[in-house]
Design an enzyme around this catalytic site. Structure first.
Site, mmCIF file in Angstrom:
data_model
loop_
_atom_site.group_PDB
_atom_site.id
_atom_site.type_symbol
_atom_site.label_atom_id
_atom_site.label_comp_id
_atom_site.label_asym_id
_atom_site.label_seq_id
_atom_site.Cartn_x
_atom_site.Cartn_y
_atom_site.Cartn_z
ATOM 1 N N ASN A 149 13.060 -27.605 -14.532
ATOM 2 C CA ASN A 149 12.917 -28.830 -15.711
ATOM 3 C C ASN A 149 14.311 -29.302 -15.322
ATOM 4 O O ASN A 149 14.880 -30.522 -16.252
ATOM 5 C CB ASN A 149 14.374 -28.046 -17.109
ATOM 6 C CG ASN A 149 15.228 -26.904 -16.436
ATOM 7 O OD1 ASN A 149 14.818 -25.957 -15.556
ATOM 8 N ND2 ASN A 149 16.310 -27.569 -16.784
ATOM 9 N N GLN A 177 8.404 -25.852 -18.102
ATOM 10 C CA GLN A 177 7.802 -27.104 -18.257
ATOM 11 C C GLN A 177 6.632 -27.672 -17.890
ATOM 12 O O GLN A 177 6.501 -28.623 -17.787
ATOM 13 C CB GLN A 177 9.502 -27.624 -16.566
ATOM 14 C CG GLN A 177 10.537 -27.578 -17.447
ATOM 15 C CD GLN A 177 10.294 -28.616 -18.430
ATOM 16 O OE1 GLN A 177 9.849 -29.983 -18.340
ATOM 17 N NE2 GLN A 177 11.715 -28.568 -19.142
ATOM 18 N N SER A 197 6.230 -22.012 -23.899
ATOM 19 C CA SER A 197 7.573 -23.044 -25.122
ATOM 20 C C SER A 197 6.539 -24.348 -25.876
ATOM 21 O O SER A 197 6.257 -24.554 -25.144
ATOM 22 C CB SER A 197 8.733 -23.278 -24.812
ATOM 23 O OG SER A 197 9.376 -23.367 -26.003
ATOM 24 N N HIS A 199 7.687 -26.755 -28.397
ATOM 25 C CA HIS A 199 7.513 -28.481 -27.713
ATOM 26 C C HIS A 199 8.058 -28.500 -26.786
ATOM 27 O O HIS A 199 8.488 -29.807 -26.808
ATOM 28 C CB HIS A 199 9.263 -27.292 -28.998
ATOM 29 C CG HIS A 199 10.743 -27.337 -27.776
ATOM 30 N ND1 HIS A 199 11.345 -28.649 -27.250
ATOM 31 C CD2 HIS A 199 11.335 -25.630 -27.870
ATOM 32 C CE1 HIS A 199 11.975 -27.039 -26.772
ATOM 33 N NE2 HIS A 199 11.709 -26.094 -26.833
ATOM 34 N N THR A 235 6.550 -10.957 -38.832
ATOM 35 C CA THR A 235 5.654 -12.108 -39.270
ATOM 36 C C THR A 235 5.387 -12.822 -38.792
ATOM 37 O O THR A 235 6.576 -13.588 -38.590
ATOM 38 C CB THR A 235 6.240 -11.926 -40.915
ATOM 39 O OG1 THR A 235 6.407 -10.699 -41.931
ATOM 40 C CG2 THR A 235 4.922 -12.731 -41.943
ATOM 41 N N CYS A 323 20.847 -28.390 -21.522
ATOM 42 C CA CYS A 323 21.705 -26.587 -22.056
ATOM 43 C C CYS A 323 23.576 -26.920 -21.021
ATOM 44 O O CYS A 323 23.880 -26.123 -21.583
ATOM 45 C CB CYS A 323 21.010 -25.872 -20.985
ATOM 46 S SG CYS A 323 18.809 -25.693 -20.886
#
Ligand SMILES: *Cc1c(COP(=O)(O)O)cnc(C)c1O
Length: 387
Positions: A149, A177, A197, A199, A235, A323
């Site tokens: 990343n 990535q 992921s 996003h 859920t 991060c």
């Protein structure tokens, strides 16, 4: 604003937003319901599972939706080390993994697992001979990220997968990535577990998946209802999952086009910065690199100050990774490349998307040139060199 921090997150595509909206207002049924209205949500989740699976050559039933990359990484490592604890408690990873992997490994060590953190070479590649040498009788799993990343270096997944197969080891890869950005085939590379992921590929935040090869089984980490074939209770995040599916399909359809655009912009950016600014270097591999990633270190420049100057011009960039931002520690990735600490502090990561333009690149280069000179005028080390 000029957005050049696509490794941190991406803009949600319009098509994704439109596809999600009905599941946030009209179609709010719980997929577990036994009436038609609930089934609409259930079908949408299953359609998304198909879309997400097909991008990596997986079967639909091998995709388990999670809350994102961090959860998938945690789940993969913790569950594998639990499932195969009779075989051994040794796991091999690298020094340049995302914190979601490294912090999970730190926790596993506290539980009595033994972790080998592989060095990387100056371009960020794991060394295959060191990897092979570190395999022991009690080794259970190899976890190596698909692409980094911070520096964009793409690891030799095929070779790692082949090695894992030869030694009968589980192979996990953090592909957060890379998923949707470069082609990945889980079967060809013998991948047992893969984290992704939404996003990071123009999908919504808070949703991702873990691919689990159907030849292995791993325990659930979240207990409750029987969702996700009993592997991940709770859920379903129906709008998020629907958005992830659309983002995956768009990424698949546009992968080549996006890649071409990104490469053009990224290479232009790199070329201008290298030619027009002295005392700068590129970090990471130039050859096997994510198409959207550029990572520079400027000598005699404080990266944080550079970011502030860029921000004041409306440019979103990053020092190392989102991060480690805010912490004063130099990036663990840059340290693993063997970079001197002073140089690591002068690092700037620019990650483009196909939505950026050449015009934006020109504005950014000019602003960087101006800011770097300004910061260097204040640097005493620079003054010494200029003598
Ligand atoms: C962003 C990222 C993660 C974390 O994913 P989230 O969905 O934000 O939890 C994990 N690994 C890598 C390589 C990443 O870039």
């Amino acid at each position: 604003m000029i957005y050049l921090d696509n490794a941190a997150t991406t803009k949600v595509s319009e098509t994704v937003v439109e596809g999600m909206l009905p599941f946030m207002n009209r179609k709010y049924g719980n997929p577990s319901g036994i009436y038609e209205f609930a089934d609409q949500s259930g079908k949408a989740v299953e359609h998304a599972r198909e879309q997400v699976a097909s991008l990596i050559g997986a079967q639909k039933k091998e995709i388990y939706f999670t809350s994102g990359g961090s959860e998938s990484d945690n789940w993969a490592l913790k569950s594998v080390m639990e499932q195969y604890k009779d075989k051994g408690r040794h796991l091999i990873t690298s020094k340049i993994e995302h914190h979601a992997i490294l912090e999970t490994c730190a926790w596993l060590e506290k539980q009595g697992c033994d972790i080998t953190y592989l060095d990387v070479d100056e371009n960020g590649f794991v060394k295959m001979n060191q990897l092979e040498k570190s395999i022991r009788k009690d080794t259970v799993c190899i976890s190596i990220m698909t692409a980094n990343n911070e520096i964009g270096t793409i690891q030799p997944l095929y070779e790692i997968g082949r090695l894992a197969r030869r030694h009968n080891l589980i192979f996990h890869t953090d592909a957060v990535q890379a998923y949707g950005h470069i082609p990945i085939d889980v079967r060809e590379c013998n991948i047992h577990l893969l984290s992704a992921s939404a996003h990071k590929l123009h999908g919504p935040k808070g949703v991702g998946c873990l691919y689990i090869n159907d030849t292995i089984d791993v325990p659930s980490m979240i207990y409750g209802g029987g969702q996700e074939s009993g592997h991940r209770a709770g859920t379903e995040n129906v709008p998020g999952i629907v958005g992830f599916g659309i983002a995956a399909e768009e990424a698949s359809r546009n992968m080549n086009l996006r890649r071409e655009k990104e490469l053009k912009l990224r290479n232009y950016l790199m070329k201008r910065i290298l030619w027009e600014i002295p005392y700068v270097r590129i970090n990471g591999s130039v050859k096997r690199r994510l198409p959207n990633n550029a990572n520079f270190s400027f000598q005699f420049v404080d990266g944080e100050s550079l970011l502030i100057l860029l921000d004041s011009a409306g440019i979103c960039a990053s020092a190392a990774s989102a991060c480690s931002a805010g912490s004063k520690e130099p990036s663990h990735v840059l340290m693993a490349l063997g970079m001197p600490e002073e140089l690591a502090y002068g690092t700037l990561r620019l990650t483009v998307s196909a939505d950026n333009t050449k015009q934006e690149m020109d504005i950014v280069v000019e602003k960087i040139k101006e800011s770097v000179s300004r910061l260097r005028e204040m640097s005493s080390e620079m003054a010494d060199v200029e003598q």
